[in-house]
Motif scaffolding. Structure first.
Motif, short mmCIF file in Angstrom:
data_model
loop_
_atom_site.label_atom_id
_atom_site.label_comp_id
_atom_site.label_asym_id
_atom_site.label_seq_id
_atom_site.Cartn_x
_atom_site.Cartn_y
_atom_site.Cartn_z
N ASP A 9 -58.60 12.60 -9.03
CA ASP A 9 -59.00 13.05 -7.69
C ASP A 9 -60.37 12.55 -7.26
OD1 ASP A 9 -56.74 14.75 -7.45
OD2 ASP A 9 -57.79 16.40 -8.42
N THR A 77 -56.29 18.60 -22.98
CA THR A 77 -55.91 19.72 -22.12
C THR A 77 -56.57 21.00 -22.59
OG1 THR A 77 -54.03 21.04 -21.33
CG2 THR A 77 -53.80 20.04 -23.50
N SER A 99 -55.58 15.17 -13.68
CA SER A 99 -56.42 15.19 -12.48
C SER A 99 -57.39 16.37 -12.55
CB SER A 99 -55.55 15.28 -11.22
OG SER A 99 -55.01 16.58 -11.09
N GLU A 100 -58.51 16.19 -11.92
CA GLU A 100 -59.56 17.21 -11.96
C GLU A 100 -59.10 18.52 -11.33
OE1 GLU A 100 -61.59 13.15 -11.67
OE2 GLU A 100 -59.80 14.11 -10.85
N SER A 101 -58.26 18.47 -10.31
CA SER A 101 -57.87 19.69 -9.61
C SER A 101 -56.70 20.42 -10.24
CB SER A 101 -57.53 19.38 -8.14
OG SER A 101 -56.42 18.50 -8.09
N SER A 102 -55.79 19.69 -10.91
CA SER A 102 -54.58 20.36 -11.39
C SER A 102 -54.11 19.95 -12.78
CB SER A 102 -53.45 20.14 -10.38
OG SER A 102 -53.22 18.76 -10.20
N PRO A 105 -48.64 18.08 -14.89
CA PRO A 105 -47.51 19.01 -14.82
C PRO A 105 -46.85 19.21 -16.19
CG PRO A 105 -46.93 16.89 -13.84
CD PRO A 105 -48.38 16.81 -14.21
#
Length: 155
Positions: A9, A77, A99-102, A105
Motif C-alpha cells: 500500500d 505474519t 500489505s500494510e493495511s490488511s 488473505p
C-alpha cells in the motif's frame, strides 16, 4: 533468497525494502495490485538510487506469483505459528510480506510453506513491514553465512 510484497500500500515502504534488498543482494517480487503507481516519487526517494541494483519482478496477481515462484514461500505474519528464532531458512526461500493495511488473505496463509512471527514485547501489534523484512532477511542470510554477492558500485 528473495523478498516478496503482497499488494503493498505504501510506496515509501517499498522503497525502503528495495534499498534493503540492494544492500543484502536480494531480489524483490511485487505482487499487484499496488496501492500507488509504480515509480511513485516517495518510493524513489526511499529507495534512492539503490533500487536500480535490485532484481525486481512484478506479478499481476497472487496466481502469477505462485506460478513463477522457485522456492519455499515463508510468510511473515502476526498470526504466525512459528517464532522467527525457530525457523530454519533455505537459501532459495521467498520471504513474503502482506500489505500494510490488511496483510494477506486466508488463501495465501494456507498456501505458504511456513508462517513466521517476529517476536515482540507484549502489547504491540506489529512492526513496520520494512523493519520486518530487514529482520527476517538478515536472519535468513545469517543462517547461510551471509552469502552476499560482491558489492556493485553505486553512483
Amino acid at each position: 533468497m528473495r523478498i516478496a510484497l503482497y499488494e503493498p500500500d505504501i510506496a515509501g515502504n517499498v522503497g525502503t525494502i528495495l534499498r534493503t534488498a540492494a544492500c543484502f543482494g536480494l531480489g524483490v517480487d511485487l505482487i499487484e495490485p499496488m496501492g500507488f503507481p509504480w515509480g511513485d516519487r516517495s518510493m524513489a526517494r526511499a529507495g534512492m538510487d539503490y533500487a536500480r541494483e535490485v532484481d525486481i519482478v512484478r506479478h499481476v496477481d497472487w496466481d502469477a506469483f505462485r506460478a513463477a515462484a522457485r522456492g519455499r514461500v515463508v510468510l511473515a505474519t502476526t498470526r504466525g505459528a512459528t517464532d522467527l528464532p525457530q525457523v530454519r531458512f533455505d537459501a532459495s526461500d521467498i520471504l513474503l510480506f502482506g500489505s500494510e493495511s490488511s496483510g494477506v488473505p486466508d488463501h495465501v496463509h494456507d498456501a505458504v510453506y511456513v508462517r513466521v512471527r517476529v517476536p515482540m514485547r507484549a502489547g504491540f501489534r506489529s512492526l513496520n513491514v520494512a523493519a520486518s523484512a530487514a529482520i527476517m532477511a538478515a536472519e535468513g542470510l545469517r543462517q547461510h553465512g551471509w552469502p552476499l554477492p560482491p558489492a556493485a558500485i553505486i553512483r
